[in-house]
Design a protein around this motif. Structure first.
Motif, PDB file in Angstrom:
ATOM      1  N   LEU A 139     -16.013 -73.399 112.264  1.00  0.00           N
ATOM      2  CA  LEU A 139     -16.288 -74.224 113.731  1.00  0.00           C
ATOM      3  C   LEU A 139     -17.227 -73.797 114.351  1.00  0.00           C
ATOM      4  O   LEU A 139     -18.355 -74.669 114.664  1.00  0.00           O
ATOM      5  CB  LEU A 139     -15.006 -73.735 114.756  1.00  0.00           C
ATOM      6  N   THR A 140     -17.796 -72.445 114.351  1.00  0.00           N
ATOM      7  CA  THR A 140     -19.279 -72.219 114.878  1.00  0.00           C
ATOM      8  C   THR A 140     -20.396 -72.745 114.202  1.00  0.00           C
ATOM      9  O   THR A 140     -21.327 -73.148 114.508  1.00  0.00           O
ATOM     10  CB  THR A 140     -19.168 -70.664 114.780  1.00  0.00           C
ATOM     11  N   LEU A 141     -20.377 -72.752 112.750  1.00  0.00           N
ATOM     12  CA  LEU A 141     -21.340 -73.439 112.019  1.00  0.00           C
ATOM     13  C   LEU A 141     -21.382 -74.731 112.137  1.00  0.00           C
ATOM     14  O   LEU A 141     -22.692 -75.360 112.347  1.00  0.00           O
ATOM     15  CB  LEU A 141     -21.164 -73.098 110.367  1.00  0.00           C
ATOM     16  N   ARG A 142     -20.237 -75.513 112.161  1.00  0.00           N
ATOM     17  CA  ARG A 142     -20.579 -76.900 112.439  1.00  0.00           C
ATOM     18  C   ARG A 142     -20.866 -77.118 113.943  1.00  0.00           C
ATOM     19  O   ARG A 142     -21.826 -78.135 114.078  1.00  0.00           O
ATOM     20  CB  ARG A 142     -18.806 -77.530 112.461  1.00  0.00           C
ATOM     21  N   ARG A 143     -20.418 -76.761 114.855  1.00  0.00           N
ATOM     22  CA  ARG A 143     -20.967 -76.989 116.098  1.00  0.00           C
ATOM     23  C   ARG A 143     -22.625 -76.506 116.519  1.00  0.00           C
ATOM     24  O   ARG A 143     -23.030 -77.301 117.168  1.00  0.00           O
ATOM     25  CB  ARG A 143     -20.210 -76.141 117.398  1.00  0.00           C
ATOM     26  N   VAL A 144     -22.824 -75.391 116.033  1.00  0.00           N
ATOM     27  CA  VAL A 144     -24.403 -75.058 116.032  1.00  0.00           C
ATOM     28  C   VAL A 144     -24.976 -76.113 115.444  1.00  0.00           C
ATOM     29  O   VAL A 144     -26.094 -76.486 115.963  1.00  0.00           O
ATOM     30  CB  VAL A 144     -24.669 -73.687 115.621  1.00  0.00           C
ATOM     31  N   THR A 145     -24.668 -76.489 114.281  1.00  0.00           N
ATOM     32  CA  THR A 145     -25.233 -77.318 113.262  1.00  0.00           C
ATOM     33  C   THR A 145     -25.514 -78.739 114.040  1.00  0.00           C
ATOM     34  O   THR A 145     -26.595 -79.334 114.258  1.00  0.00           O
ATOM     35  CB  THR A 145     -24.846 -77.732 111.970  1.00  0.00           C
ATOM     36  N   TYR A 146     -24.407 -79.308 114.559  1.00  0.00           N
ATOM     37  CA  TYR A 146     -24.156 -80.522 115.016  1.00  0.00           C
ATOM     38  C   TYR A 146     -25.120 -80.448 116.437  1.00  0.00           C
ATOM     39  O   TYR A 146     -25.898 -81.568 116.783  1.00  0.00           O
ATOM     40  CB  TYR A 146     -22.824 -81.101 115.264  1.00  0.00           C
ATOM     41  N   SER A 147     -24.856 -79.671 117.171  1.00  0.00           N
ATOM     42  CA  SER A 147     -25.428 -79.623 118.512  1.00  0.00           C
ATOM     43  C   SER A 147     -27.125 -79.310 118.308  1.00  0.00           C
ATOM     44  O   SER A 147     -27.935 -79.930 118.969  1.00  0.00           O
ATOM     45  CB  SER A 147     -24.967 -78.768 119.365  1.00  0.00           C
ATOM     46  N   SER A 148     -27.358 -78.596 117.186  1.00  0.00           N
ATOM     47  CA  SER A 148     -28.801 -78.529 117.089  1.00  0.00           C
ATOM     48  C   SER A 148     -29.605 -79.754 116.732  1.00  0.00           C
ATOM     49  O   SER A 148     -30.768 -80.172 117.144  1.00  0.00           O
ATOM     50  CB  SER A 148     -29.102 -77.483 116.005  1.00  0.00           C
ATOM     51  N   LEU A 149     -28.829 -80.442 116.038  1.00  0.00           N
ATOM     52  CA  LEU A 149     -29.352 -81.851 115.207  1.00  0.00           C
ATOM     53  C   LEU A 149     -29.345 -82.872 116.654  1.00  0.00           C
ATOM     54  O   LEU A 149     -30.255 -83.663 116.690  1.00  0.00           O
ATOM     55  CB  LEU A 149     -28.499 -82.274 114.212  1.00  0.00           C
ATOM     56  N   ALA A 150     -28.431 -82.900 117.342  1.00  0.00           N
ATOM     57  CA  ALA A 150     -28.225 -83.825 118.450  1.00  0.00           C
ATOM     58  C   ALA A 150     -29.515 -83.524 119.473  1.00  0.00           C
ATOM     59  O   ALA A 150     -30.192 -84.413 119.795  1.00  0.00           O
ATOM     60  CB  ALA A 150     -27.051 -83.830 119.347  1.00  0.00           C
ATOM     61  N   ALA A 151     -29.622 -82.590 119.584  1.00  0.00           N
ATOM     62  CA  ALA A 151     -30.751 -81.931 120.512  1.00  0.00           C
ATOM     63  C   ALA A 151     -32.030 -82.241 119.998  1.00  0.00           C
ATOM     64  O   ALA A 151     -33.103 -82.654 120.615  1.00  0.00           O
ATOM     65  CB  ALA A 151     -30.478 -80.293 120.969  1.00  0.00           C
ATOM     66  N   GLY A 152     -32.267 -81.940 118.628  1.00  0.00           N
ATOM     67  CA  GLY A 152     -33.469 -82.168 118.033  1.00  0.00           C
ATOM     68  C   GLY A 152     -33.870 -83.668 117.945  1.00  0.00           C
ATOM     69  O   GLY A 152     -34.970 -83.994 118.298  1.00  0.00           O
ATOM     70  N   ALA A 153     -32.806 -84.525 118.023  1.00  0.00           N
ATOM     71  CA  ALA A 153     -32.980 -85.904 117.934  1.00  0.00           C
ATOM     72  C   ALA A 153     -33.458 -86.487 119.250  1.00  0.00           C
ATOM     73  O   ALA A 153     -34.423 -87.198 119.403  1.00  0.00           O
ATOM     74  CB  ALA A 153     -31.773 -86.595 117.418  1.00  0.00           C
ATOM     75  N   VAL A 154     -32.744 -85.842 120.353  1.00  0.00           N
ATOM     76  CA  VAL A 154     -33.101 -86.143 121.792  1.00  0.00           C
ATOM     77  C   VAL A 154     -34.587 -85.738 121.887  1.00  0.00           C
ATOM     78  O   VAL A 154     -35.446 -86.301 122.509  1.00  0.00           O
ATOM     79  CB  VAL A 154     -32.185 -85.685 122.713  1.00  0.00           C
ATOM     80  N   ALA A 155     -34.985 -84.492 121.672  1.00  0.00           N
ATOM     81  CA  ALA A 155     -36.177 -83.992 121.900  1.00  0.00           C
ATOM     82  C   ALA A 155     -37.360 -84.748 121.137  1.00  0.00           C
ATOM     83  O   ALA A 155     -38.291 -84.947 121.585  1.00  0.00           O
ATOM     84  CB  ALA A 155     -36.177 -82.213 121.471  1.00  0.00           C
ATOM     85  N   GLY A 196     -27.646 -72.949 121.532  1.00  0.00           N
ATOM     86  CA  GLY A 196     -26.930 -72.019 122.196  1.00  0.00           C
ATOM     87  C   GLY A 196     -25.681 -72.803 122.824  1.00  0.00           C
ATOM     88  O   GLY A 196     -24.593 -71.994 122.861  1.00  0.00           O
ATOM     89  N   PHE A 197     -25.791 -73.956 123.284  1.00  0.00           N
ATOM     90  CA  PHE A 197     -24.657 -74.817 123.661  1.00  0.00           C
ATOM     91  C   PHE A 197     -23.559 -74.775 122.486  1.00  0.00           C
ATOM     92  O   PHE A 197     -22.365 -74.367 123.028  1.00  0.00           O
ATOM     93  CB  PHE A 197     -25.064 -76.035 124.323  1.00  0.00           C
ATOM     94  N   GLY A 198     -23.745 -75.181 121.310  1.00  0.00           N
ATOM     95  CA  GLY A 198     -23.046 -75.098 120.235  1.00  0.00           C
ATOM     96  C   GLY A 198     -22.305 -73.796 120.065  1.00  0.00           C
ATOM     97  O   GLY A 198     -21.063 -73.819 119.821  1.00  0.00           O
TER      98      GLY A 198
END
Length: 96
Positions: free
Chosen positions: A33-49, A68-70
């Motif tokens: 769960l941690t690996l998935r959430r960190v990866t997905y939230s990083s990708l989402a934040a990176g795309a928005v950025a 960090g949010f993930g």
């Protein structure tokens, strides 16, 4: 027939592991769960950025914020899953 079915059900219940032995499975779920959430939230934040922000430092900070949010979200869920099963040695100030 029904007596044989009842005997097999009783044997199955006696072979079941206590809840304490499922700790490995809980750790596996929490790590996944941690690996998935960190990866997905990083990708989402990176795309928005990438779309909204111009500077490289601001983009990196936004991506780090997403990671960090993930991680925080996964930590909260894992904490709820392990509630009451953490040994007291982890919390030395807590009475037993």
């Amino acid at each position: 027939m029904p007596a044989q079915h009842q005997d097999s059900a009783q044997q199955l219940q006696s072979r079941r592991r206590p809840a304490e032995y499922y700790i490995d499975e809980k750790w596996d779920r929490c790590i996944d769960l941690t690996l998935r959430r960190v990866t997905y939230s990083s990708l989402a934040a990176g795309a928005v950025a990438l779309v909204l922000l111009r500077g490289g430092g601001v983009r990196a900070a936004t991506t780090a914020f997403g990671a960090g949010f993930g991680a925080g979200s996964a930590y909260g869920d894992c904490q709820r899953e392990f509630q009451g099963e953490v040994p007291s040695i982890v919390h030395p100030g807590r009475p037993q």
